[in-house]
Design a protein around this motif. Structure first.
Motif, PDB file in Angstrom:
ATOM      1  N   ALA A  95      34.712 -13.295  20.069  1.00  0.00           N
ATOM      2  CA  ALA A  95      33.841 -12.120  20.209  1.00  0.00           C
ATOM      3  C   ALA A  95      34.242 -11.350  21.466  1.00  0.00           C
ATOM      4  O   ALA A  95      34.581 -11.938  22.496  1.00  0.00           O
ATOM      5  CB  ALA A  95      32.379 -12.536  20.282  1.00  0.00           C
ATOM      6  N   GLY A  96      34.199 -10.046  21.364  1.00  0.00           N
ATOM      7  CA  GLY A  96      34.559  -9.228  22.516  1.00  0.00           C
ATOM      8  C   GLY A  96      34.588  -7.764  22.129  1.00  0.00           C
ATOM      9  O   GLY A  96      33.779  -7.311  21.314  1.00  0.00           O
ATOM     10  N   ALA A  97      35.535  -7.017  22.707  1.00  0.00           N
ATOM     11  CA  ALA A  97      35.636  -5.579  22.421  1.00  0.00           C
ATOM     12  C   ALA A  97      37.073  -5.130  22.605  1.00  0.00           C
ATOM     13  O   ALA A  97      37.841  -5.702  23.393  1.00  0.00           O
ATOM     14  CB  ALA A  97      34.704  -4.780  23.334  1.00  0.00           C
ATOM     15  N   GLY A  98      37.444  -4.105  21.823  1.00  0.00           N
ATOM     16  CA  GLY A  98      38.723  -3.447  21.993  1.00  0.00           C
ATOM     17  C   GLY A  98      38.536  -2.155  22.766  1.00  0.00           C
ATOM     18  O   GLY A  98      37.554  -1.428  22.563  1.00  0.00           O
ATOM     19  N   GLU A 133      34.912  -0.879  21.599  1.00  0.00           N
ATOM     20  CA  GLU A 133      34.426  -1.154  20.241  1.00  0.00           C
ATOM     21  C   GLU A 133      34.332  -2.669  20.069  1.00  0.00           C
ATOM     22  O   GLU A 133      35.335  -3.382  20.126  1.00  0.00           O
ATOM     23  CB  GLU A 133      35.376  -0.551  19.220  1.00  0.00           C
ATOM     24  CG  GLU A 133      34.924  -0.734  17.784  1.00  0.00           C
ATOM     25  CD  GLU A 133      35.880  -0.082  16.802  1.00  0.00           C
ATOM     26  OE1 GLU A 133      35.657  -0.218  15.588  1.00  0.00           O
ATOM     27  OE2 GLU A 133      36.870   0.544  17.248  1.00  0.00           O
ATOM     28  N   GLY A 134      33.093  -3.168  19.878  1.00  0.00           N
ATOM     29  CA  GLY A 134      32.875  -4.600  19.784  1.00  0.00           C
ATOM     30  C   GLY A 134      33.392  -5.201  18.490  1.00  0.00           C
ATOM     31  O   GLY A 134      33.516  -4.527  17.467  1.00  0.00           O
ATOM     32  N   PHE A 181      31.714  -2.571  31.729  1.00  0.00           N
ATOM     33  CA  PHE A 181      31.241  -2.816  30.374  1.00  0.00           C
ATOM     34  C   PHE A 181      30.528  -4.160  30.307  1.00  0.00           C
ATOM     35  O   PHE A 181      31.048  -5.188  30.768  1.00  0.00           O
ATOM     36  CB  PHE A 181      32.401  -2.819  29.378  1.00  0.00           C
ATOM     37  CG  PHE A 181      33.036  -1.467  29.209  1.00  0.00           C
ATOM     38  CD1 PHE A 181      32.540  -0.567  28.273  1.00  0.00           C
ATOM     39  CD2 PHE A 181      34.115  -1.101  29.986  1.00  0.00           C
ATOM     40  CE1 PHE A 181      33.122   0.678  28.118  1.00  0.00           C
ATOM     41  CE2 PHE A 181      34.702   0.139  29.828  1.00  0.00           C
ATOM     42  CZ  PHE A 181      34.199   1.032  28.893  1.00  0.00           C
ATOM     43  N   THR A 182      29.337  -4.148  29.725  1.00  0.00           N
ATOM     44  CA  THR A 182      28.614  -5.379  29.405  1.00  0.00           C
ATOM     45  C   THR A 182      28.479  -5.473  27.893  1.00  0.00           C
ATOM     46  O   THR A 182      28.424  -4.453  27.200  1.00  0.00           O
ATOM     47  CB  THR A 182      27.221  -5.390  30.054  1.00  0.00           C
ATOM     48  OG1 THR A 182      26.488  -4.250  29.618  1.00  0.00           O
ATOM     49  CG2 THR A 182      27.343  -5.368  31.578  1.00  0.00           C
ATOM     50  N   GLY A 183      28.459  -6.695  27.398  1.00  0.00           N
ATOM     51  CA  GLY A 183      28.379  -6.906  25.954  1.00  0.00           C
ATOM     52  C   GLY A 183      27.312  -7.916  25.590  1.00  0.00           C
ATOM     53  O   GLY A 183      26.916  -8.751  26.412  1.00  0.00           O
ATOM     54  N   GLU A 184      26.857  -7.817  24.358  1.00  0.00           N
ATOM     55  CA  GLU A 184      25.848  -8.739  23.843  1.00  0.00           C
ATOM     56  C   GLU A 184      26.553  -9.879  23.123  1.00  0.00           C
ATOM     57  O   GLU A 184      27.099  -9.700  22.030  1.00  0.00           O
ATOM     58  CB  GLU A 184      24.911  -7.996  22.891  1.00  0.00           C
ATOM     59  CG  GLU A 184      23.771  -8.861  22.386  1.00  0.00           C
ATOM     60  CD  GLU A 184      22.888  -8.115  21.410  1.00  0.00           C
ATOM     61  OE1 GLU A 184      21.674  -8.098  21.610  1.00  0.00           O
ATOM     62  OE2 GLU A 184      23.432  -7.546  20.445  1.00  0.00           O
ATOM     63  N   VAL A 189      21.292 -12.150  24.922  1.00  0.00           N
ATOM     64  CA  VAL A 189      22.221 -12.678  25.935  1.00  0.00           C
ATOM     65  C   VAL A 189      23.299 -11.629  26.201  1.00  0.00           C
ATOM     66  O   VAL A 189      24.167 -11.395  25.356  1.00  0.00           O
ATOM     67  CB  VAL A 189      22.865 -14.006  25.475  1.00  0.00           C
ATOM     68  CG1 VAL A 189      23.834 -14.506  26.545  1.00  0.00           C
ATOM     69  CG2 VAL A 189      21.796 -15.039  25.190  1.00  0.00           C
ATOM     70  N   ASP A 190      23.242 -10.976  27.378  1.00  0.00           N
ATOM     71  CA  ASP A 190      24.223  -9.966  27.777  1.00  0.00           C
ATOM     72  C   ASP A 190      25.097 -10.518  28.897  1.00  0.00           C
ATOM     73  O   ASP A 190      24.595 -11.127  29.851  1.00  0.00           O
ATOM     74  CB  ASP A 190      23.528  -8.689  28.267  1.00  0.00           C
ATOM     75  CG  ASP A 190      22.819  -7.966  27.136  1.00  0.00           C
ATOM     76  OD1 ASP A 190      23.148  -8.242  25.962  1.00  0.00           O
ATOM     77  OD2 ASP A 190      21.945  -7.139  27.425  1.00  0.00           O
ATOM     78  N   LEU A 191      26.388 -10.286  28.783  1.00  0.00           N
ATOM     79  CA  LEU A 191      27.344 -10.728  29.801  1.00  0.00           C
ATOM     80  C   LEU A 191      28.291  -9.586  30.154  1.00  0.00           C
ATOM     81  O   LEU A 191      28.547  -8.695  29.341  1.00  0.00           O
ATOM     82  CB  LEU A 191      28.152 -11.929  29.288  1.00  0.00           C
ATOM     83  CG  LEU A 191      27.393 -13.224  29.004  1.00  0.00           C
ATOM     84  CD1 LEU A 191      28.345 -14.262  28.415  1.00  0.00           C
ATOM     85  CD2 LEU A 191      26.749 -13.758  30.277  1.00  0.00           C
ATOM     86  N   GLU A 192      28.809  -9.641  31.366  1.00  0.00           N
ATOM     87  CA  GLU A 192      29.814  -8.651  31.774  1.00  0.00           C
ATOM     88  C   GLU A 192      31.099  -8.926  31.021  1.00  0.00           C
ATOM     89  O   GLU A 192      31.612 -10.045  31.025  1.00  0.00           O
ATOM     90  CB  GLU A 192      30.049  -8.747  33.284  1.00  0.00           C
ATOM     91  CG  GLU A 192      30.989  -7.667  33.813  1.00  0.00           C
ATOM     92  CD  GLU A 192      31.131  -7.738  35.323  1.00  0.00           C
ATOM     93  OE1 GLU A 192      30.398  -7.011  36.019  1.00  0.00           O
ATOM     94  OE2 GLU A 192      31.966  -8.541  35.795  1.00  0.00           O
ATOM     95  N   LEU A 193      31.642  -7.868  30.409  1.00  0.00           N
ATOM     96  CA  LEU A 193      32.828  -8.022  29.581  1.00  0.00           C
ATOM     97  C   LEU A 193      34.095  -7.540  30.289  1.00  0.00           C
ATOM     98  O   LEU A 193      35.137  -8.214  30.261  1.00  0.00           O
ATOM     99  CB  LEU A 193      32.635  -7.264  28.268  1.00  0.00           C
ATOM    100  CG  LEU A 193      33.720  -7.411  27.211  1.00  0.00           C
ATOM    101  CD1 LEU A 193      33.914  -8.876  26.818  1.00  0.00           C
ATOM    102  CD2 LEU A 193      33.378  -6.565  25.987  1.00  0.00           C
TER     103      LEU A 193
END
Length: 213
Positions: A95-98, A133-134, A181-184, A189-193
């Motif tokens: 899981a992450g983001a582009g 984009e997650g 950027f932070t992600g869910e 649960v949100d974390l710094e991405l």
């Protein structure tokens, strides 16, 4: 019998006219003197390369710049596209983001020359919009964030022909505004991405087409 001397004339000898000074041509006033024209030219540059620090990992980019050229200077501006790279959560590698980015730049350069070589040293500013984009179930809280930086860019240009240049440059960026950027990871649960680095770098190779000058 000795001859008598010739009679003395009563007329005075003719006077020799004094030389007259020659007229000196006056120089035209400075305001009427023709001004020297500075030779100007233009250039279009196509470039591609790779950079680190703004987006995660190593990211490729390509772009175009248009410049105004003087005897030992140039002013240029252009746009760049940074291609997709991605970041994942340490707790969830799937899981992450582009990330991608569009950016623009404006620069002024001092350009020493030697034979067919130019050594431009440029300074200016760059700014862009980073898009995230997650994937893998995660999503970003801020999918679009601005980036801005001051830039210093030394380079080298070889001119095999007066209208064609081949070269390379190294751009060093000092961030003025950094994307964060932070992600869910999971619901609630949100974390710094990803956070852009305070200092970034980019290496470019290019071909340039010139006219004028």
């Amino acid at each position: 019998v000795p001859e008598a001397p010739p009679p003395i004339s009563d007329t005075a000898p003719a006077e020799i006219p004094a030389p007259q000074p020659q007229a000196v041509a006056e120089e035209p006033p400075a305001e009427n003197a023709p001004r020297r024209r500075v030779p100007l030219g233009g250039a279009v540059r196509l470039h591609a390369g790779a950079g680190v620090g703004v987006l995660p990992a190593v990211s490729g980019s390509a772009g175009v710049r248009v410049g105004l050229l003087g005897p030992h200077w140039r002013v240029e501006g252009g746009a760049d596209r940074t291609f997709r790279t991605q970041e994942t959560f340490p707790e969830e590698p799937d899981a992450g983001a582009g990330f991608t980015m569009w950016s623009g730049t404006v620069r002024g350069c001092y350009v020493p020359t030697w034979r067919r070589l130019e050594f431009p040293v440029c300074g200016g500013a760059s700014a862009g919009l980073v898009r995230a984009e997650g994937f893998g179930g995660g999503r970003t809280r801020n999918p679009r964030t601005a980036w801005a930086a001051a830039v210093v860019a030394p380079g080298l240009v070889w001119l095999p022909h007066p209208n064609v240049g081949l070269g390379a440059s190294i751009d060093a960026f000092v961030a003025l505004w950094r994307p964060n950027f932070t992600g869910e990871l999971r619901p609630g649960v949100d974390l710094e991405l990803h956070v852009a680095a305070p200092v970034a770098a980019q290496a470019l190779g290019f071909v340039e087409f010139r006219w004028g000058s």
